[in-house]
Design a protein around this motif. Structure first.
Motif, PDB file in Angstrom:
ATOM      1  N   MET A   1      -4.498   6.621   0.790  1.00  0.00           N
ATOM      2  CA  MET A   1      -3.983   5.270   0.610  1.00  0.00           C
ATOM      3  C   MET A   1      -4.281   4.823  -0.821  1.00  0.00           C
ATOM      4  O   MET A   1      -5.343   5.140  -1.372  1.00  0.00           O
ATOM      5  N   ARG A   2      -3.354   4.078  -1.406  1.00  0.00           N
ATOM      6  CA  ARG A   2      -3.572   3.470  -2.717  1.00  0.00           C
ATOM      7  C   ARG A   2      -2.998   2.062  -2.666  1.00  0.00           C
ATOM      8  O   ARG A   2      -1.853   1.871  -2.244  1.00  0.00           O
TER       9      ARG A   2
ATOM     10  N   GLY B   1       4.068   0.718   2.479  1.00  0.00           N
ATOM     11  CA  GLY B   1       3.841  -0.226   3.566  1.00  0.00           C
ATOM     12  C   GLY B   1       3.189  -1.482   3.027  1.00  0.00           C
ATOM     13  O   GLY B   1       2.973  -1.627   1.831  1.00  0.00           O
ATOM     14  N   THR B   2       2.847  -2.385   3.924  1.00  0.00           N
ATOM     15  CA  THR B   2       2.206  -3.643   3.553  1.00  0.00           C
ATOM     16  C   THR B   2       1.170  -3.989   4.603  1.00  0.00           C
ATOM     17  O   THR B   2       1.449  -3.897   5.815  1.00  0.00           O
ATOM     18  N   PHE B   3      -0.031  -4.376   4.172  1.00  0.00           N
ATOM     19  CA  PHE B   3      -1.005  -4.895   5.126  1.00  0.00           C
ATOM     20  C   PHE B   3      -0.428  -6.167   5.743  1.00  0.00           C
ATOM     21  O   PHE B   3      -0.067  -7.102   5.033  1.00  0.00           O
ATOM     22  N   PRO B   4      -0.313  -6.212   7.077  1.00  0.00           N
ATOM     23  CA  PRO B   4       0.391  -7.329   7.720  1.00  0.00           C
ATOM     24  C   PRO B   4      -0.360  -8.649   7.576  1.00  0.00           C
ATOM     25  O   PRO B   4      -1.592  -8.692   7.603  1.00  0.00           O
ATOM     26  N   GLU B   5       0.413  -9.732   7.418  1.00  0.00           N
ATOM     27  CA  GLU B   5      -0.185 -11.075   7.355  1.00  0.00           C
ATOM     28  C   GLU B   5      -0.389 -11.642   8.759  1.00  0.00           C
ATOM     29  O   GLU B   5      -1.491 -12.035   9.106  1.00  0.00           O
TER      30      GLU B   5
ATOM     31  N   VAL C   1       0.851  -1.187   0.000  1.00  0.00           N
ATOM     32  CA  VAL C   1       0.000   0.000   0.000  1.00  0.00           C
ATOM     33  C   VAL C   1       0.889   1.239   0.000  1.00  0.00           C
ATOM     34  O   VAL C   1       1.944   1.267   0.650  1.00  0.00           O
ATOM     35  N   LEU C   2       0.496   2.248  -0.750  1.00  0.00           N
ATOM     36  CA  LEU C   2       1.215   3.515  -0.819  1.00  0.00           C
ATOM     37  C   LEU C   2       0.455   4.528   0.022  1.00  0.00           C
ATOM     38  O   LEU C   2      -0.724   4.793  -0.212  1.00  0.00           O
ATOM     39  N   ILE C   3       1.126   5.095   1.029  1.00  0.00           N
ATOM     40  CA  ILE C   3       0.517   6.036   1.964  1.00  0.00           C
ATOM     41  C   ILE C   3       0.924   7.463   1.599  1.00  0.00           C
ATOM     42  O   ILE C   3       2.110   7.733   1.393  1.00  0.00           O
ATOM     43  N   SER C   4      -0.066   8.350   1.531  1.00  0.00           N
ATOM     44  CA  SER C   4       0.198   9.785   1.379  1.00  0.00           C
ATOM     45  C   SER C   4      -0.013  10.456   2.727  1.00  0.00           C
ATOM     46  O   SER C   4      -0.978  10.152   3.443  1.00  0.00           O
ATOM     47  N   THR C   5       0.877  11.375   3.103  1.00  0.00           N
ATOM     48  CA  THR C   5       0.792  12.055   4.387  1.00  0.00           C
ATOM     49  C   THR C   5       0.184  13.449   4.215  1.00  0.00           C
ATOM     50  O   THR C   5       0.146  13.991   3.101  1.00  0.00           O
ATOM     51  N   PRO C   6      -0.288  14.063   5.293  1.00  0.00           N
ATOM     52  CA  PRO C   6      -0.811  15.426   5.195  1.00  0.00           C
ATOM     53  C   PRO C   6       0.235  16.430   4.706  1.00  0.00           C
ATOM     54  O   PRO C   6      -0.126  17.472   4.153  1.00  0.00           O
TER      55      PRO C   6
ATOM     56  N   GLN D   1       0.491  -0.006  15.173  1.00  0.00           N
ATOM     57  CA  GLN D   1      -0.092   0.528  13.949  1.00  0.00           C
ATOM     58  C   GLN D   1       0.863   0.341  12.766  1.00  0.00           C
ATOM     59  O   GLN D   1       1.981   0.856  12.790  1.00  0.00           O
ATOM     60  N   PRO D   2       0.429  -0.378  11.712  1.00  0.00           N
ATOM     61  CA  PRO D   2       1.308  -0.559  10.553  1.00  0.00           C
ATOM     62  C   PRO D   2       1.442   0.705   9.708  1.00  0.00           C
ATOM     63  O   PRO D   2       2.441   0.872   9.012  1.00  0.00           O
ATOM     64  N   PHE D   3       0.424   1.582   9.733  1.00  0.00           N
ATOM     65  CA  PHE D   3       0.466   2.822   8.953  1.00  0.00           C
ATOM     66  C   PHE D   3       0.037   3.980   9.854  1.00  0.00           C
ATOM     67  O   PHE D   3      -0.948   3.881  10.586  1.00  0.00           O
TER      68      PHE D   3
END
Length: 624
Positions: A166-167, A148-152, A136-141, A158-160
């Motif tokens: 988010m994309r 990042g990656t959604f955890p398995e 996942v690609l995170i955009s900040t303010p 907090q992962p993000f």
């Protein structure tokens, strides 16, 4: 009048299916659920939450609701009025779906009273299946980006963080974006509390709380989901172990109930399914009930009863009498004790007297977990406990763990050099939400806690899940509560029994499970005195007694494609016989096929069905 749902006194809430271009979703009680495309779930839910200073979820009623629905678009507006004691809050909501595949939820909230809050704002739930392991690609303010990656396995933290957008590409190859406004958002792994989702929410946890809210204070937030590219993989190409439950026939969303259509079966055939050792089952003592009656003991001896969870508060002056009474009850029940010792202020003064009683106990003390009342539980606390137990020469297995959620164990993982004999944590399905759909969704998430613990524990360390309850324990009562906050009327219904059967399935891999209490409204029997030769019991007792009579050695690791619609617990005993408990959560009857068993099985709506299979049978014998 709507009929009650699955043995409860309440019907399912009204819902309707909506479309926004290629997206479809379920609208129910002000929330959007199961946002999907081409049968693939993309988001579990978008909703608003108001949590007070005790993390109580503040209930709301909907007013001035207007729904405009078109073939591929919708617009919903309503006012939500929140009330809990003297707390008053009002939110105006706008939910809009467009034919271009965009959904936007906007919230404008205004405080009507003075109160303290931990959270006010919009939340987004992401399904585990389809997201786990996906980048996942995170955009900040601030306009920056990071990956990042959604955890398995379950992420302890907090992962993000610091999220404005988010994309990501999910497992079906759908490309999605989420944009947030009005606050800074972050994501947590809700499997820490055995919820079946990741959650992206506002008010980051590092900020001080609670926050004082004054009348007239406002909050404005929005969330926009956009489907950039529709799924390109067919549903059968993606592992659909966790498809959601939707009770509206003919809708292009996962888990749809279509009468007359056979549901695909489990992906492991009958006797060849992977097997996990059957955990030892026990129950917690109801210390407020009083001495067990002769009738209680007769009924409790009819269920699997490997241990009796007994809690002793060492700072109380009468703890010795309470401990003696509990041991006497364990003798009546013919079982061992899972002992939990609560220390008040001084570990070195309070614990040794209890340790001194263990060698001469009239019952077997199978395990000991020592927990603090006044200080946070931690690895350093356990080290002090372990040293004291060794000094006393106590040989009872000593546990490392918590009376709280898996999150606490996950964030305080045990040291590499054990010094402990087992780990322990508790489970309940209603940490964040209390509705029936969420209750059903969350049961299959329990397996992630066992799997994650197994990853960070040394090989062979037993896992105890104790206690498993239907509702949060030690939860502050609301000013307007009609029931104690740890009680739920669904516990004593067929729905409660179905939840327990599937909890047993998904906690397989643990060595010991402690379910509920023995007696009372949180127990497996009422416990009220009765002169009837056939005293009333709860459905929980009936199914547990059936399990004891069958005497299973293994739980079959059966995975179904739509566990929020129907699911199955499979057991096998040493004689090679199999017993299946099939649960149909749907409001429609279904036919299901279990590979290895002859024919299709008809499941009535909202029901539990038993099937018994003799060793190498030609046909299964239906017994319930």
């Amino acid at each position: 009048m709507p009929k009650p749902y699955f043995g409860t006194h309440e019907p399912l809430p009204e819902s309707r299916t909506l479309r926004a271009g290629a997206l479809s979703c379920l609208y129910e009680q002000g929330t959007l659920r199961y946002i999907s495309a081409q049968g693939h779930e993309l988001l579990r839910m978008i909703y608003a939450a108001l949590r007070d200073e005790h993390w109580r979820t503040v209930p709301f009623t909907i007013h001035n609701e207007v729904i405009r629905q078109e073939e591929d678009a919708f617009l919903i507006t309503y006012t939500a009025r929140y009330a809990l004691g003297t707390l008053r809050y009002e939110g105006t909501f706008r939910l809009e779906g467009t034919s271009e595949g965009t959904i936007t939820v906007t919230m404008q909230g205004t405080a009507q009273s003075t109160f303290q809050r931990n959270r006010i704002g919009l939340c987004v739930l992401h399904p585990i299946q389809g997201c786990a392991g996906q980048p996942v690609l995170i955009s900040t303010p601030e306009g920056e980006r990071y990956e990042g990656t959604f955890p398995e396995s379950i992420s302890p933290h907090q992962p993000f963080q610091n999220i404005a957008g988010m994309r990501w590409v999910d497992a079906s190859d759908a490309v999605l974006t989420l944009d947030f406004g009005g606050d800074v958002f972050e994501t947590e792994d809700q499997r820490n509390w055995t919820d079946h989702s990741y959650k992206t929410y506002s008010t980051p946890q590092h900020r001080p709380r609670p926050v004082l809210v004054q009348p007239g204070d406002t909050v404005e937030q929005w969330v926009t989901l956009q489907l950039i590219h529709a799924p390109t993989r067919y549903q059968e190409e993606v592992s659909r172990v966790d498809a959601p439950r939707v009770d509206t026939p003919g809708v292009d969303t996962p888990g749809v109930d279509t009468p007359g259509v056979d549901t695909p079966g489990v992906d492991a055939p009958g006797v060849d399914a992977p097997r996990l050792l059957m955990p030892c089952l026990g129950y917690a003592r109801n210390a407020t009930y009083g001495p067990l009656t002769e009738q209680d003991v007769v009924l409790l001896r009819q269920v699997p009863f490997a241990h009796y969870r007994v809690e002793v508060a060492l700072s109380q002056p009468d703890w010795k009498a309470d401990w003696a009474a509990a041991q006497a009850e364990a003798q009546q029940l013919g079982t061992s004790v899972e002992l939990v010792a609560w220390v008040g202020h001084d570990l070195r003064q309070e614990l040794p007297p209890l340790l001194g009683t263990l060698a001469d106990s009239p019952v077997r003390v199978r395990s000991l977990l020592v927990l603090p009342r006044q200080v946070p539980w931690s690895a350093s606390w356990f080290a002090e406990v372990a040293a004291l137990v060794r000094q006393q020469g106590v040989e009872v297995p000593l546990g490392y763990g918590t009376d709280g959620y898996f999150a606490e164990l996950n964030r305080n993982r045990p040291p590499e050099a054990p010094g402990y004999d087992f780990v322990s944590f508790s489970v309940n399905p209603q940490v964040h939400a209390f509705d029936t759909r969420t209750l059903i969704e969350n049961v299959s998430a329990q397996r992630y806690a066992v799997e994650t613990a197994r990853q960070f524990l040394p090989p062979g360390v037993p896992i105890h899940v104790s206690p498993v309850t239907f509702r949060i324990r030690n939860y502050p009562a609301g000013p307007e509560s009609t029931l104690p906050p740890d009680q739920d009327p669904r516990h004593t219904t067929e729905l409660g029994a179905a939840w327990m059967l599937l909890s047993l399935k998904y906690l397989a891999g643990a060595q010991r499970l402690t379910y509920f209490e023995t007696t009372g409204p949180k127990g497996i029997i009422p416990g009220a005195p009765s002169t009837s030769p056939s005293p009333e019991t709860y459905p929980l007792h009936r199914y547990l007694a059936r399990i004891r009579a069958f005497d299973p050695s293994w739980i079959l690791d059966l995975r179904v494609p739509e566990p929020f619609v129907w699911d199955v617990l499979g057991l096998e005993n040493a004689r090679g016989e199999q017993l299946y408990f099939m649960v149909n959560f749907s409001t429609e009857p279904r036919q299901v096929t279990l590979p290895g068993l002859a024919g299709a099985h008809f499941l009535a709506a909202e029901s539990i069905h038993e099937w018994f299979v003799a060793n190498n049978p030609d046909e299964p014998e239906k017994i319930g």
